[in-house]
Design an enzyme around this catalytic site. Structure first.
Site, PDB file in Angstrom:
ATOM      1  N   THR A  17      52.267  38.448  45.506  1.00  0.00           N
ATOM      2  CA  THR A  17      52.452  37.111  46.093  1.00  0.00           C
ATOM      3  C   THR A  17      53.882  36.591  45.916  1.00  0.00           C
ATOM      4  O   THR A  17      54.328  35.777  46.709  1.00  0.00           O
ATOM      5  CB  THR A  17      51.480  36.096  45.471  1.00  0.00           C
ATOM      6  OG1 THR A  17      51.663  36.081  44.051  1.00  0.00           O
ATOM      7  CG2 THR A  17      50.045  36.434  45.799  1.00  0.00           C
TER       8      THR A  17
ATOM      9  N   ASP B 147      47.736  48.260  38.020  1.00  0.00           N
ATOM     10  CA  ASP B 147      48.240  46.896  38.213  1.00  0.00           C
ATOM     11  C   ASP B 147      49.666  46.711  37.684  1.00  0.00           C
ATOM     12  O   ASP B 147      50.141  45.580  37.533  1.00  0.00           O
ATOM     13  CB  ASP B 147      47.310  45.836  37.607  1.00  0.00           C
ATOM     14  CG  ASP B 147      47.644  44.428  38.099  1.00  0.00           C
ATOM     15  OD1 ASP B 147      48.040  44.296  39.268  1.00  0.00           O
ATOM     16  OD2 ASP B 147      47.522  43.470  37.313  1.00  0.00           O
TER      17      ASP B 147
ATOM     18  N   HIS C 269      52.234  47.239  42.031  1.00  0.00           N
ATOM     19  CA  HIS C 269      53.150  46.406  42.820  1.00  0.00           C
ATOM     20  C   HIS C 269      54.585  46.832  42.558  1.00  0.00           C
ATOM     21  O   HIS C 269      54.861  47.556  41.591  1.00  0.00           O
ATOM     22  CB  HIS C 269      53.056  44.934  42.393  1.00  0.00           C
ATOM     23  CG  HIS C 269      51.670  44.371  42.325  1.00  0.00           C
ATOM     24  ND1 HIS C 269      50.944  44.033  43.437  1.00  0.00           N
ATOM     25  CD2 HIS C 269      50.882  44.065  41.254  1.00  0.00           C
ATOM     26  CE1 HIS C 269      49.768  43.535  43.064  1.00  0.00           C
ATOM     27  NE2 HIS C 269      49.703  43.558  41.744  1.00  0.00           N
TER      28      HIS C 269
ATOM     29  N   TYR D 110      41.198  39.304  46.889  1.00  0.00           N
ATOM     30  CA  TYR D 110      41.382  38.925  45.486  1.00  0.00           C
ATOM     31  C   TYR D 110      40.804  37.526  45.299  1.00  0.00           C
ATOM     32  O   TYR D 110      41.296  36.552  45.889  1.00  0.00           O
ATOM     33  CB  TYR D 110      42.864  38.958  45.117  1.00  0.00           C
ATOM     34  CG  TYR D 110      43.120  38.860  43.619  1.00  0.00           C
ATOM     35  CD1 TYR D 110      42.157  39.258  42.694  1.00  0.00           C
ATOM     36  CD2 TYR D 110      44.329  38.398  43.124  1.00  0.00           C
ATOM     37  CE1 TYR D 110      42.386  39.183  41.327  1.00  0.00           C
ATOM     38  CE2 TYR D 110      44.575  38.313  41.756  1.00  0.00           C
ATOM     39  CZ  TYR D 110      43.598  38.705  40.868  1.00  0.00           C
ATOM     40  OH  TYR D 110      43.812  38.628  39.513  1.00  0.00           O
TER      41      TYR D 110
ATOM     42  N   ASN E  45      51.727  37.937  35.464  1.00  0.00           N
ATOM     43  CA  ASN E  45      51.016  36.758  34.926  1.00  0.00           C
ATOM     44  C   ASN E  45      50.103  37.036  33.745  1.00  0.00           C
ATOM     45  O   ASN E  45      49.071  36.388  33.614  1.00  0.00           O
ATOM     46  CB  ASN E  45      50.173  36.086  36.025  1.00  0.00           C
ATOM     47  CG  ASN E  45      51.026  35.571  37.144  1.00  0.00           C
ATOM     48  OD1 ASN E  45      51.969  34.832  36.898  1.00  0.00           O
ATOM     49  ND2 ASN E  45      50.728  35.977  38.362  1.00  0.00           N
TER      50      ASN E  45
HETATM   51  C1  0GY Z   1      47.374  41.401  40.413  1.00  0.00           C
HETATM   52  C2  0GY Z   1      47.015  40.127  39.805  1.00  0.00           C
HETATM   53  C3  0GY Z   1      47.715  38.969  39.853  1.00  0.00           C
HETATM   54  C4  0GY Z   1      48.826  38.695  40.698  1.00  0.00           C
HETATM   55  C5  0GY Z   1      49.012  39.150  41.949  1.00  0.00           C
HETATM   56  O1  0GY Z   1      50.174  39.345  43.932  1.00  0.00           O
HETATM   57  C6  0GY Z   1      50.117  38.775  42.843  1.00  0.00           C
HETATM   58  O2  0GY Z   1      50.912  37.899  42.481  1.00  0.00           O
HETATM   59  O3  0GY Z   1      48.179  40.002  42.475  1.00  0.00           O
HETATM   60  C7  0GY Z   1      47.284  37.878  38.958  1.00  0.00           C
HETATM   61  O4  0GY Z   1      48.134  37.043  38.604  1.00  0.00           O
HETATM   62  O5  0GY Z   1      46.086  37.847  38.584  1.00  0.00           O
HETATM   63  O6  0GY Z   1      46.555  42.055  41.033  1.00  0.00           O
HETATM   64  O7  0GY Z   1      48.508  41.798  40.312  1.00  0.00           O
END
Ligand code: 0GY
Length: 307
Positions: A79, A258, A35, A159, A263
């Protein structure tokens, strides 16, 4: 300029100095799950986000790519940026063709915007079912998004928590695109890898057009990181799950770091160790080549040579 929002309490920043992996990635290796976060002064986080991360921008992502020996990235919309794909797109466009993107879109996105995303390098949309991350969109809206993107040849990244699969799998099977599952479908790694829950997940993979990301051992593990400084074996409890997927579906697996690891509580992984985890789950050179190069190239850069 607005004042940056403070990070969520207890937020762990990404590892500042990952070790150089001992395992040498094959030429053309793809990090198919990472990300970018902000930087928030340029790309503010979404008001509806459920966490506020540290910044983790494209420069840092590309520096990590080069340090680990990765060739390409798939940057998945996080997110915390909601449906504003600008930070992800900016990174993809700055990558000289070495990154693809996975976006979050609403069903009423217009055709011109979808075309713009495609031309920038987006090849999928992400549907997230983790309540701690999002208020999940209604299924009819998600199905509408999938119908909009299917003609572009995109896929849907899913997910979800393994406990929710029985309730979700009928919906997933109805979607008109290939499916890409994040983080091994988040198994409970305290249960046996040949037990009913993980076996059910594997049958779902077998009977549908599904790819699986063999990613996030650090997120799934209960036994955790190496106990001793300098030890390069970690996340041992995740190995049988990852290995089972790689051995049963060698042509349908992808790997990713990742980064910047949203988190996580407890510890932040050394990304070099995550690379050294790969040969434990993909034991042969052929498994490794498929996982790291052939499969992600087929999904994200079809027709291009990994070179
Ligand atoms: C990941 C896992 C997480 C978060 C997100 O987009 C996100 O906020 O994917 C998570 O907190 O498990 O894949 O990055």
């Amino acid at each position: 300029m607005s004042t940056p929002a403070p990070k969520s309490p207890g937020w762990l920043d990404w590892h500042p100095n990952p070790s150089r992996p001992v395992f040498q990635l094959p030429p053309g290796a793809v990090d198919a799950h990472c990300h970018v976060f902000g930087p928030q002064e340029r790309f503010p986080f979404a008001p509806e986000r459920k966490y506020t991360p540290c910044d983790g921008g494209k420069e840092q992502l590309f520096a990590l790519r080069d340090r680990l020996g990765v060739s390409r990235n798939v940057i998945v919309q996080a997110t915390c940026h909601g449906v504003d794909n600008s930070a992800m797109l900016d990174a993809v466009l700055a990558s000289d063709g070495r990154a693809r993107g996975v976006a979050t879109v609403r069903p009423d996105i217009d055709d011109a915007e979808l075309r713009r995303l495609h031309e920038a390098g987006v090849r999928g949309v992400r549907f997230n079912f983790l309540k701690r991350l999002v208020t999940a969109a209604p299924r009819d809206e998600l199905a509408a998004v999938a119908r909009r993107v299917a003609p572009l040849g995109w896929h849907v990244v899913l997910y979800f928590e393994s406990a929710d699969l029985p309730e979700l799998e009928g919906f997933f099977a109805s979607l008109p695109t290939p499916l890409v599952v994040d983080h091994l479908g988040r198994p409970d790694v305290t249960a046996p890898a040949d037990g009913p829950e993980f076996s059910r997940f594997l049958r779902f993979v077998e009977h549908n057009d599904v790819w699986v990301k063999v990613s996030c051992p650090e997120r799934l593990s209960v036994t955790g990181p190496p106990a001793l400084d300098g030890e390069r074996h970690a996340y041992t409890d995740v190995v049988p799950f990852a290995r089972r997927v790689v051995e049963e579906f060698p042509d349908d697996v992808l790997w990713g770091t990742d980064w910047p690891h949203p988190n996580l509580t407890g510890h932040m992984p050394d990304d070099g160790l995550l690379v050294d985890h790969i040969p434990r789950v993909a034991p042969t050179a052929e498994h490794q080549r498929k996982l790291l190069v052939d499969n992600p190239m087929r999904l994200y850069w079809p027709g291009e040579s990994a070179g």
